[in-house]
Design an enzyme around this catalytic site. Structure first.
Site, short mmCIF file in Angstrom:
data_model
loop_
_atom_site.label_atom_id
_atom_site.label_comp_id
_atom_site.label_asym_id
_atom_site.label_seq_id
_atom_site.Cartn_x
_atom_site.Cartn_y
_atom_site.Cartn_z
N SER A 142 0.77 -1.26 0.13
CA SER A 142 -0.07 -0.13 0.05
C SER A 142 0.75 1.07 0.02
O SER A 142 2.08 1.22 0.47
CB SER A 142 -1.01 0.07 1.31
OG SER A 142 -1.55 1.30 1.44
N TYR B 186 -0.67 -0.44 10.53
CA TYR B 186 -0.93 -0.77 9.00
C TYR B 186 -0.05 -0.25 8.21
O TYR B 186 0.79 -0.90 7.43
CB TYR B 186 -2.09 -0.24 8.59
CG TYR B 186 -2.68 -0.56 7.42
CD1 TYR B 186 -3.11 -1.83 7.07
CD2 TYR B 186 -2.61 0.27 6.26
CE1 TYR B 186 -3.72 -2.22 5.70
CE2 TYR B 186 -2.94 0.00 4.78
CZ TYR B 186 -3.49 -1.12 4.66
OH TYR B 186 -3.68 -1.48 3.25
#
Length: 278
Positions: free
Chosen positions: A141, A154
C-alpha cells in the site's frame, strides 16, 4: 484477450472479494489455473462461477495458520502438478489510534499483513523452483511509503512487506523467480466502503483506484517481473517526497486534509446515491 498465463497455476490469497477476486478472474481469463484462497468459501464460490471448473480450486484458508497454508500448497501441487505464481493479497486494517485499539487487533494486522505473506513466500519457493521458475506478487500500500495517524500498525506492516519484497527480489535475482510489490492508494472496494466512517480525511487526498486497475498491475508484475508498481503514480511521488522530507509532509498536510475532506464527501454522496437508485 492475450493468454499470458496459459497453463500456469496461480494462487491468489484474499480472493473472496475486491482486488483478489478481480485478479483471480483476470488470471483465469488469461488461461491460468486459479486457486482462490480466503476465509469465506461461499464468496469465493461466487467469484469462481465464471471460471472453468477443471481449472479452478477454492480453498478456505486463514493465511495466519502456517500449517494450513503448507497444506494448501501441497493440495495445489497435487491437483495441478505445479505452482507458478503466488499473489499475497490478503490483508486487514483495524483503523484508529494505537491507544484506542486492543492488542489482539494490532497483532492481527502484523500476522495477516506481514507474517503470513513472509511465511507463504518462503514455503512456496521450492514449488516455484520445481516448476522451473515463477513469480511472487505482494500487495502492499502507499500507506507503507509515508506515515499517518490512525494507521500506525497498518503503515508499519505495509512498509515491512514492501521492504521484504524488494529484499527478497535481490536474494532471488538470477534464479528465475521474480518478486514484485504492488502499492495502491485507496481502492474502491466493499472493504473500504465498510470502514468509511473510520477513515481519516487525509487518506482521501489521493484519488481513488478501482480493483480492476490494481489487478492489472498485479498481472503485469506476474508477467514481466518488474519489482514495483504503484497507483496512482502522482500519489506515489508525493508519498516518496514526504517520506524523504518530513518538512514537505508538514507543509502539505493542511492542503491534503482539505482535499481529502472534499473527496470523501463526494465519495460518500456517490455511495448514497448508488444505494438509493438500487
Amino acid at each position: 484477450m492475450d493468454k499470458r498465463f496459459a497453463d500456469k497455476t496461480v494462487i491468489v490469497t484474499g480472493a473472496s472479494s475486491g482486488i483478489g477476486a478481480e485478479a483471480a478472474r483476470r488470471f483465469a481469463a488469461e488461461g491460468a489455473c486459479v486457486v482462490l484462497a480466503a476465509r469465506r468459501r461461499e464468496a469465493m464460490e461466487m467469484v469462481a462461477k465464471s471460471m472453468d471448473p477443471d481449472r479452478r480450486l477454492v480453498i478456505p484458508l486463514d493465511v495466519t495458520d502456517t500449517e494450513s497454508a503448507a497444506g494448501m500448497l501441497e493440495q495445489v501441487q497435487a491437483r495441478f502438478g505445479r505452482i507458478d505464481i503466488l499473489v499475497n493479497n490478503a490483508g486487514c486494517h483495524a483503523r484508529g489510534p494505537v491507544s484506542e485499539k486492543e492488542v489482539p487487533d494490532l497483532t492481527q494486522m502484523v500476522d495477516v499483513n506481514l507474517r503470513a505473506p513472509i511465511a507463504l513466500c518462503r514455503m512456496v519457493l521450492p514449488y516455484l523452483k520445481r516448476a522451473g521458475g515463477g513469480a511472487i506478487v505482494n500487495v502492499a500500500s502507499l500507506a507503507g511509503h509515508v506515515p499517518f495517524a490512525g494507521a500506525a500498525v497498518y503503515c508499519a506492516t505495509k512498509f515491512g512487506l514492501r521492504m521484504f519484497s524488494l529484499s527478497l527480489a535481490e536474494e532471488l535475482e538470477g534464479s528465475g523467480i521474480s518478486v514484485s510489490v504492488v502499492s495502491p492508494g485507496p481502492v474502491d472496494t466493499e472493504f473500504f466502503k465498510g470502514q468509511i466512517g473510520d477513515i481519516a480525511d487525509f487518506a482521501f487526498s489521493s484519488s481513488m483506484s478501482s480493483s480492476e486497475q490494481v489487478a492489472r498491475l498485479i498481472l503485469a508484475c506476474a508477467c514481466d517481473g518488474r519489482r514495483e508498481r504503484a497507483i496512482p503514480r502522482f500519489s506515489k511521488w508525493i508519498a516518496t517526497a514526504c517520506y524523504f522530507s518530513p518538512r514537505i509532509k508538514r507543509a502539505l498536510r493542511p492542503l491534503m486534509i482539505r482535499i481529502g475532506r472534499r473527496n470523501k464527501s463526494r465519495y460518500v454522496a456517490s455511495i448514497t446515491q448508488a444505494r438509493e437508485s438500487q
